[in-house]
Design a protein around this motif. Structure first.
Motif, short mmCIF file in Angstrom:
data_model
loop_
_atom_site.label_atom_id
_atom_site.label_comp_id
_atom_site.label_asym_id
_atom_site.label_seq_id
_atom_site.Cartn_x
_atom_site.Cartn_y
_atom_site.Cartn_z
N HIS A 8 92.46 -27.03 64.90
CA HIS A 8 93.28 -27.80 65.83
C HIS A 8 94.42 -28.46 65.05
CE1 HIS A 8 89.51 -27.38 68.02
NE2 HIS A 8 90.22 -27.58 69.12
N VAL A 9 95.57 -28.56 65.71
CA VAL A 9 96.71 -29.27 65.14
C VAL A 9 97.20 -30.25 66.19
CG1 VAL A 9 99.04 -29.09 64.18
CG2 VAL A 9 97.36 -27.28 63.71
N ALA A 10 97.22 -31.53 65.80
CA ALA A 10 97.69 -32.60 66.69
C ALA A 10 99.06 -33.06 66.21
CB ALA A 10 96.71 -33.76 66.69
N ASN A 11 99.90 -33.46 67.16
CA ASN A 11 101.25 -33.91 66.82
C ASN A 11 101.46 -35.36 67.22
OD1 ASN A 11 103.91 -34.15 66.19
ND2 ASN A 11 104.66 -32.82 67.82
N SER A 12 101.47 -36.25 66.22
CA SER A 12 101.78 -37.66 66.44
C SER A 12 103.20 -37.98 66.00
CB SER A 12 100.81 -38.52 65.62
OG SER A 12 100.02 -39.30 66.44
N ASN A 68 102.48 -35.98 70.81
CA ASN A 68 101.27 -36.47 71.47
C ASN A 68 100.45 -35.39 72.14
OD1 ASN A 68 101.83 -39.23 70.75
ND2 ASN A 68 103.43 -39.17 72.31
N GLU A 69 100.60 -34.16 71.67
CA GLU A 69 99.78 -33.06 72.18
C GLU A 69 99.00 -32.44 71.04
OE1 GLU A 69 101.89 -30.17 74.47
OE2 GLU A 69 102.43 -31.61 76.02
N VAL A 70 97.97 -31.69 71.39
CA VAL A 70 97.13 -31.00 70.41
C VAL A 70 96.87 -29.59 70.91
CG1 VAL A 70 94.99 -31.90 71.42
CG2 VAL A 70 94.99 -31.11 69.07
N LEU A 71 96.85 -28.63 70.00
CA LEU A 71 96.53 -27.25 70.37
C LEU A 71 95.47 -26.69 69.43
CD1 LEU A 71 99.97 -25.58 71.19
CD2 LEU A 71 98.17 -26.25 72.78
N ARG A 72 94.70 -25.76 69.98
CA ARG A 72 93.68 -25.06 69.20
C ARG A 72 94.20 -23.68 68.81
NH1 ARG A 72 88.83 -23.42 72.56
NH2 ARG A 72 89.89 -21.44 72.66
N PHE A 73 93.99 -23.31 67.56
CA PHE A 73 94.36 -22.00 67.06
C PHE A 73 93.07 -21.28 66.66
CE2 PHE A 73 98.01 -24.66 66.58
CZ PHE A 73 99.09 -23.84 66.86
N ASP A 74 92.82 -20.13 67.26
CA ASP A 74 91.65 -19.32 66.92
C ASP A 74 92.08 -18.30 65.88
OD1 ASP A 74 89.89 -20.62 68.69
OD2 ASP A 74 90.69 -19.46 70.36
N VAL A 75 91.50 -18.40 64.70
CA VAL A 75 91.89 -17.56 63.57
C VAL A 75 90.72 -16.66 63.19
CG1 VAL A 75 92.71 -17.60 61.18
CG2 VAL A 75 93.42 -19.39 62.76
N ASP A 76 91.02 -15.39 62.96
CA ASP A 76 90.01 -14.43 62.53
C ASP A 76 89.69 -14.69 61.06
OD1 ASP A 76 88.39 -12.32 61.87
OD2 ASP A 76 89.76 -10.77 62.58
N VAL A 107 94.03 -30.64 61.45
CA VAL A 107 95.00 -31.56 60.88
C VAL A 107 95.83 -32.19 61.99
CG1 VAL A 107 95.22 -30.27 58.72
CG2 VAL A 107 96.77 -29.76 60.60
N MET A 108 96.52 -33.25 61.61
CA MET A 108 97.49 -33.86 62.52
C MET A 108 98.76 -34.16 61.73
SD MET A 108 96.34 -37.84 63.10
CE MET A 108 97.87 -38.39 63.83
N VAL A 109 99.89 -34.11 62.43
CA VAL A 109 101.14 -34.57 61.85
C VAL A 109 101.27 -36.03 62.26
CG1 VAL A 109 103.63 -34.27 61.79
CG2 VAL A 109 102.15 -32.26 61.98
N ALA A 110 101.25 -36.91 61.27
CA ALA A 110 101.30 -38.35 61.52
C ALA A 110 102.69 -38.78 61.95
CB ALA A 110 100.87 -39.10 60.26
N GLU A 111 102.82 -40.04 62.35
CA GLU A 111 104.07 -40.60 62.83
C GLU A 111 105.21 -40.45 61.82
OE1 GLU A 111 101.19 -42.33 62.62
OE2 GLU A 111 100.59 -42.53 64.71
N ASN A 112 104.88 -40.46 60.52
CA ASN A 112 105.90 -40.36 59.48
C ASN A 112 106.19 -38.92 59.06
OD1 ASN A 112 103.60 -39.71 58.07
ND2 ASN A 112 103.75 -41.41 56.62
N GLY A 113 105.55 -37.95 59.71
CA GLY A 113 105.79 -36.55 59.40
C GLY A 113 104.84 -35.96 58.37
#
Length: 127
Positions: A8-12, A68-76, A107-113
């Motif tokens: 998962h990757v979240a974007n803050s 403020n969104e998050v997506l799931r990536f399915d990786v082989d 992971v997430m991308v924090a407010e500061n990038g």
């Protein structure tokens, strides 16, 4: 190792981000927003090759995540236990370039990038 793994990757961050998660370590490094990029294939050990790309074509291989969104990536991950995460901010700033993560970690991308590891099961809480 084995099967499909979810990363998962979240974007803050205050901008949209473009994300690619893959089990291969090839990646695209944006050196200029106008269209010049260096393509590197780490797995083969080949040298960097300078090529011309349009930003819109680079985006074609990536998935956009709004703030403020998050997506799931399915990786082989049948042949590896590592997922490589590449994140580019709107405008071309590279936040992560083939960042290696163990399968099923997020992971997430924090407010500061900055790209931060998150607490397992708590996508908005970084370590």
């Amino acid at each position: 190792m084995g099967g499909k793994s979810s990363t998962h990757v979240a974007n803050s961050y205050n901008k949209a981000i473009w994300v690619k998660c893959d089990a291969e370590r090839s990646y695209v490094l944006v050196s200029k927003y106008e269209g010049s990029v260096a393509v590197e294939d780490i797995g083969s050990g080949s040298a960097s090759v300078e090529r011309q790309f349009e930003w819109s074509k680079i985006k074609a291989d990536f998935t956009r995540i709004l703030p403020n969104e998050v997506l799931r990536f399915d990786v082989d991950t049948r042949s590896t236990d590592v997922v490589y995460v590449t994140i580019i901010a709107d405008g071309g700033e590279v936040l992560a370039n083939a960042l290696p993560k163990r399968e099923d970690y997020s992971v997430m991308v924090a407010e500061n990038g900055q790209v931060r590891d998150v607490i397992y099961g708590r996508i908005w809480q970084h370590v």
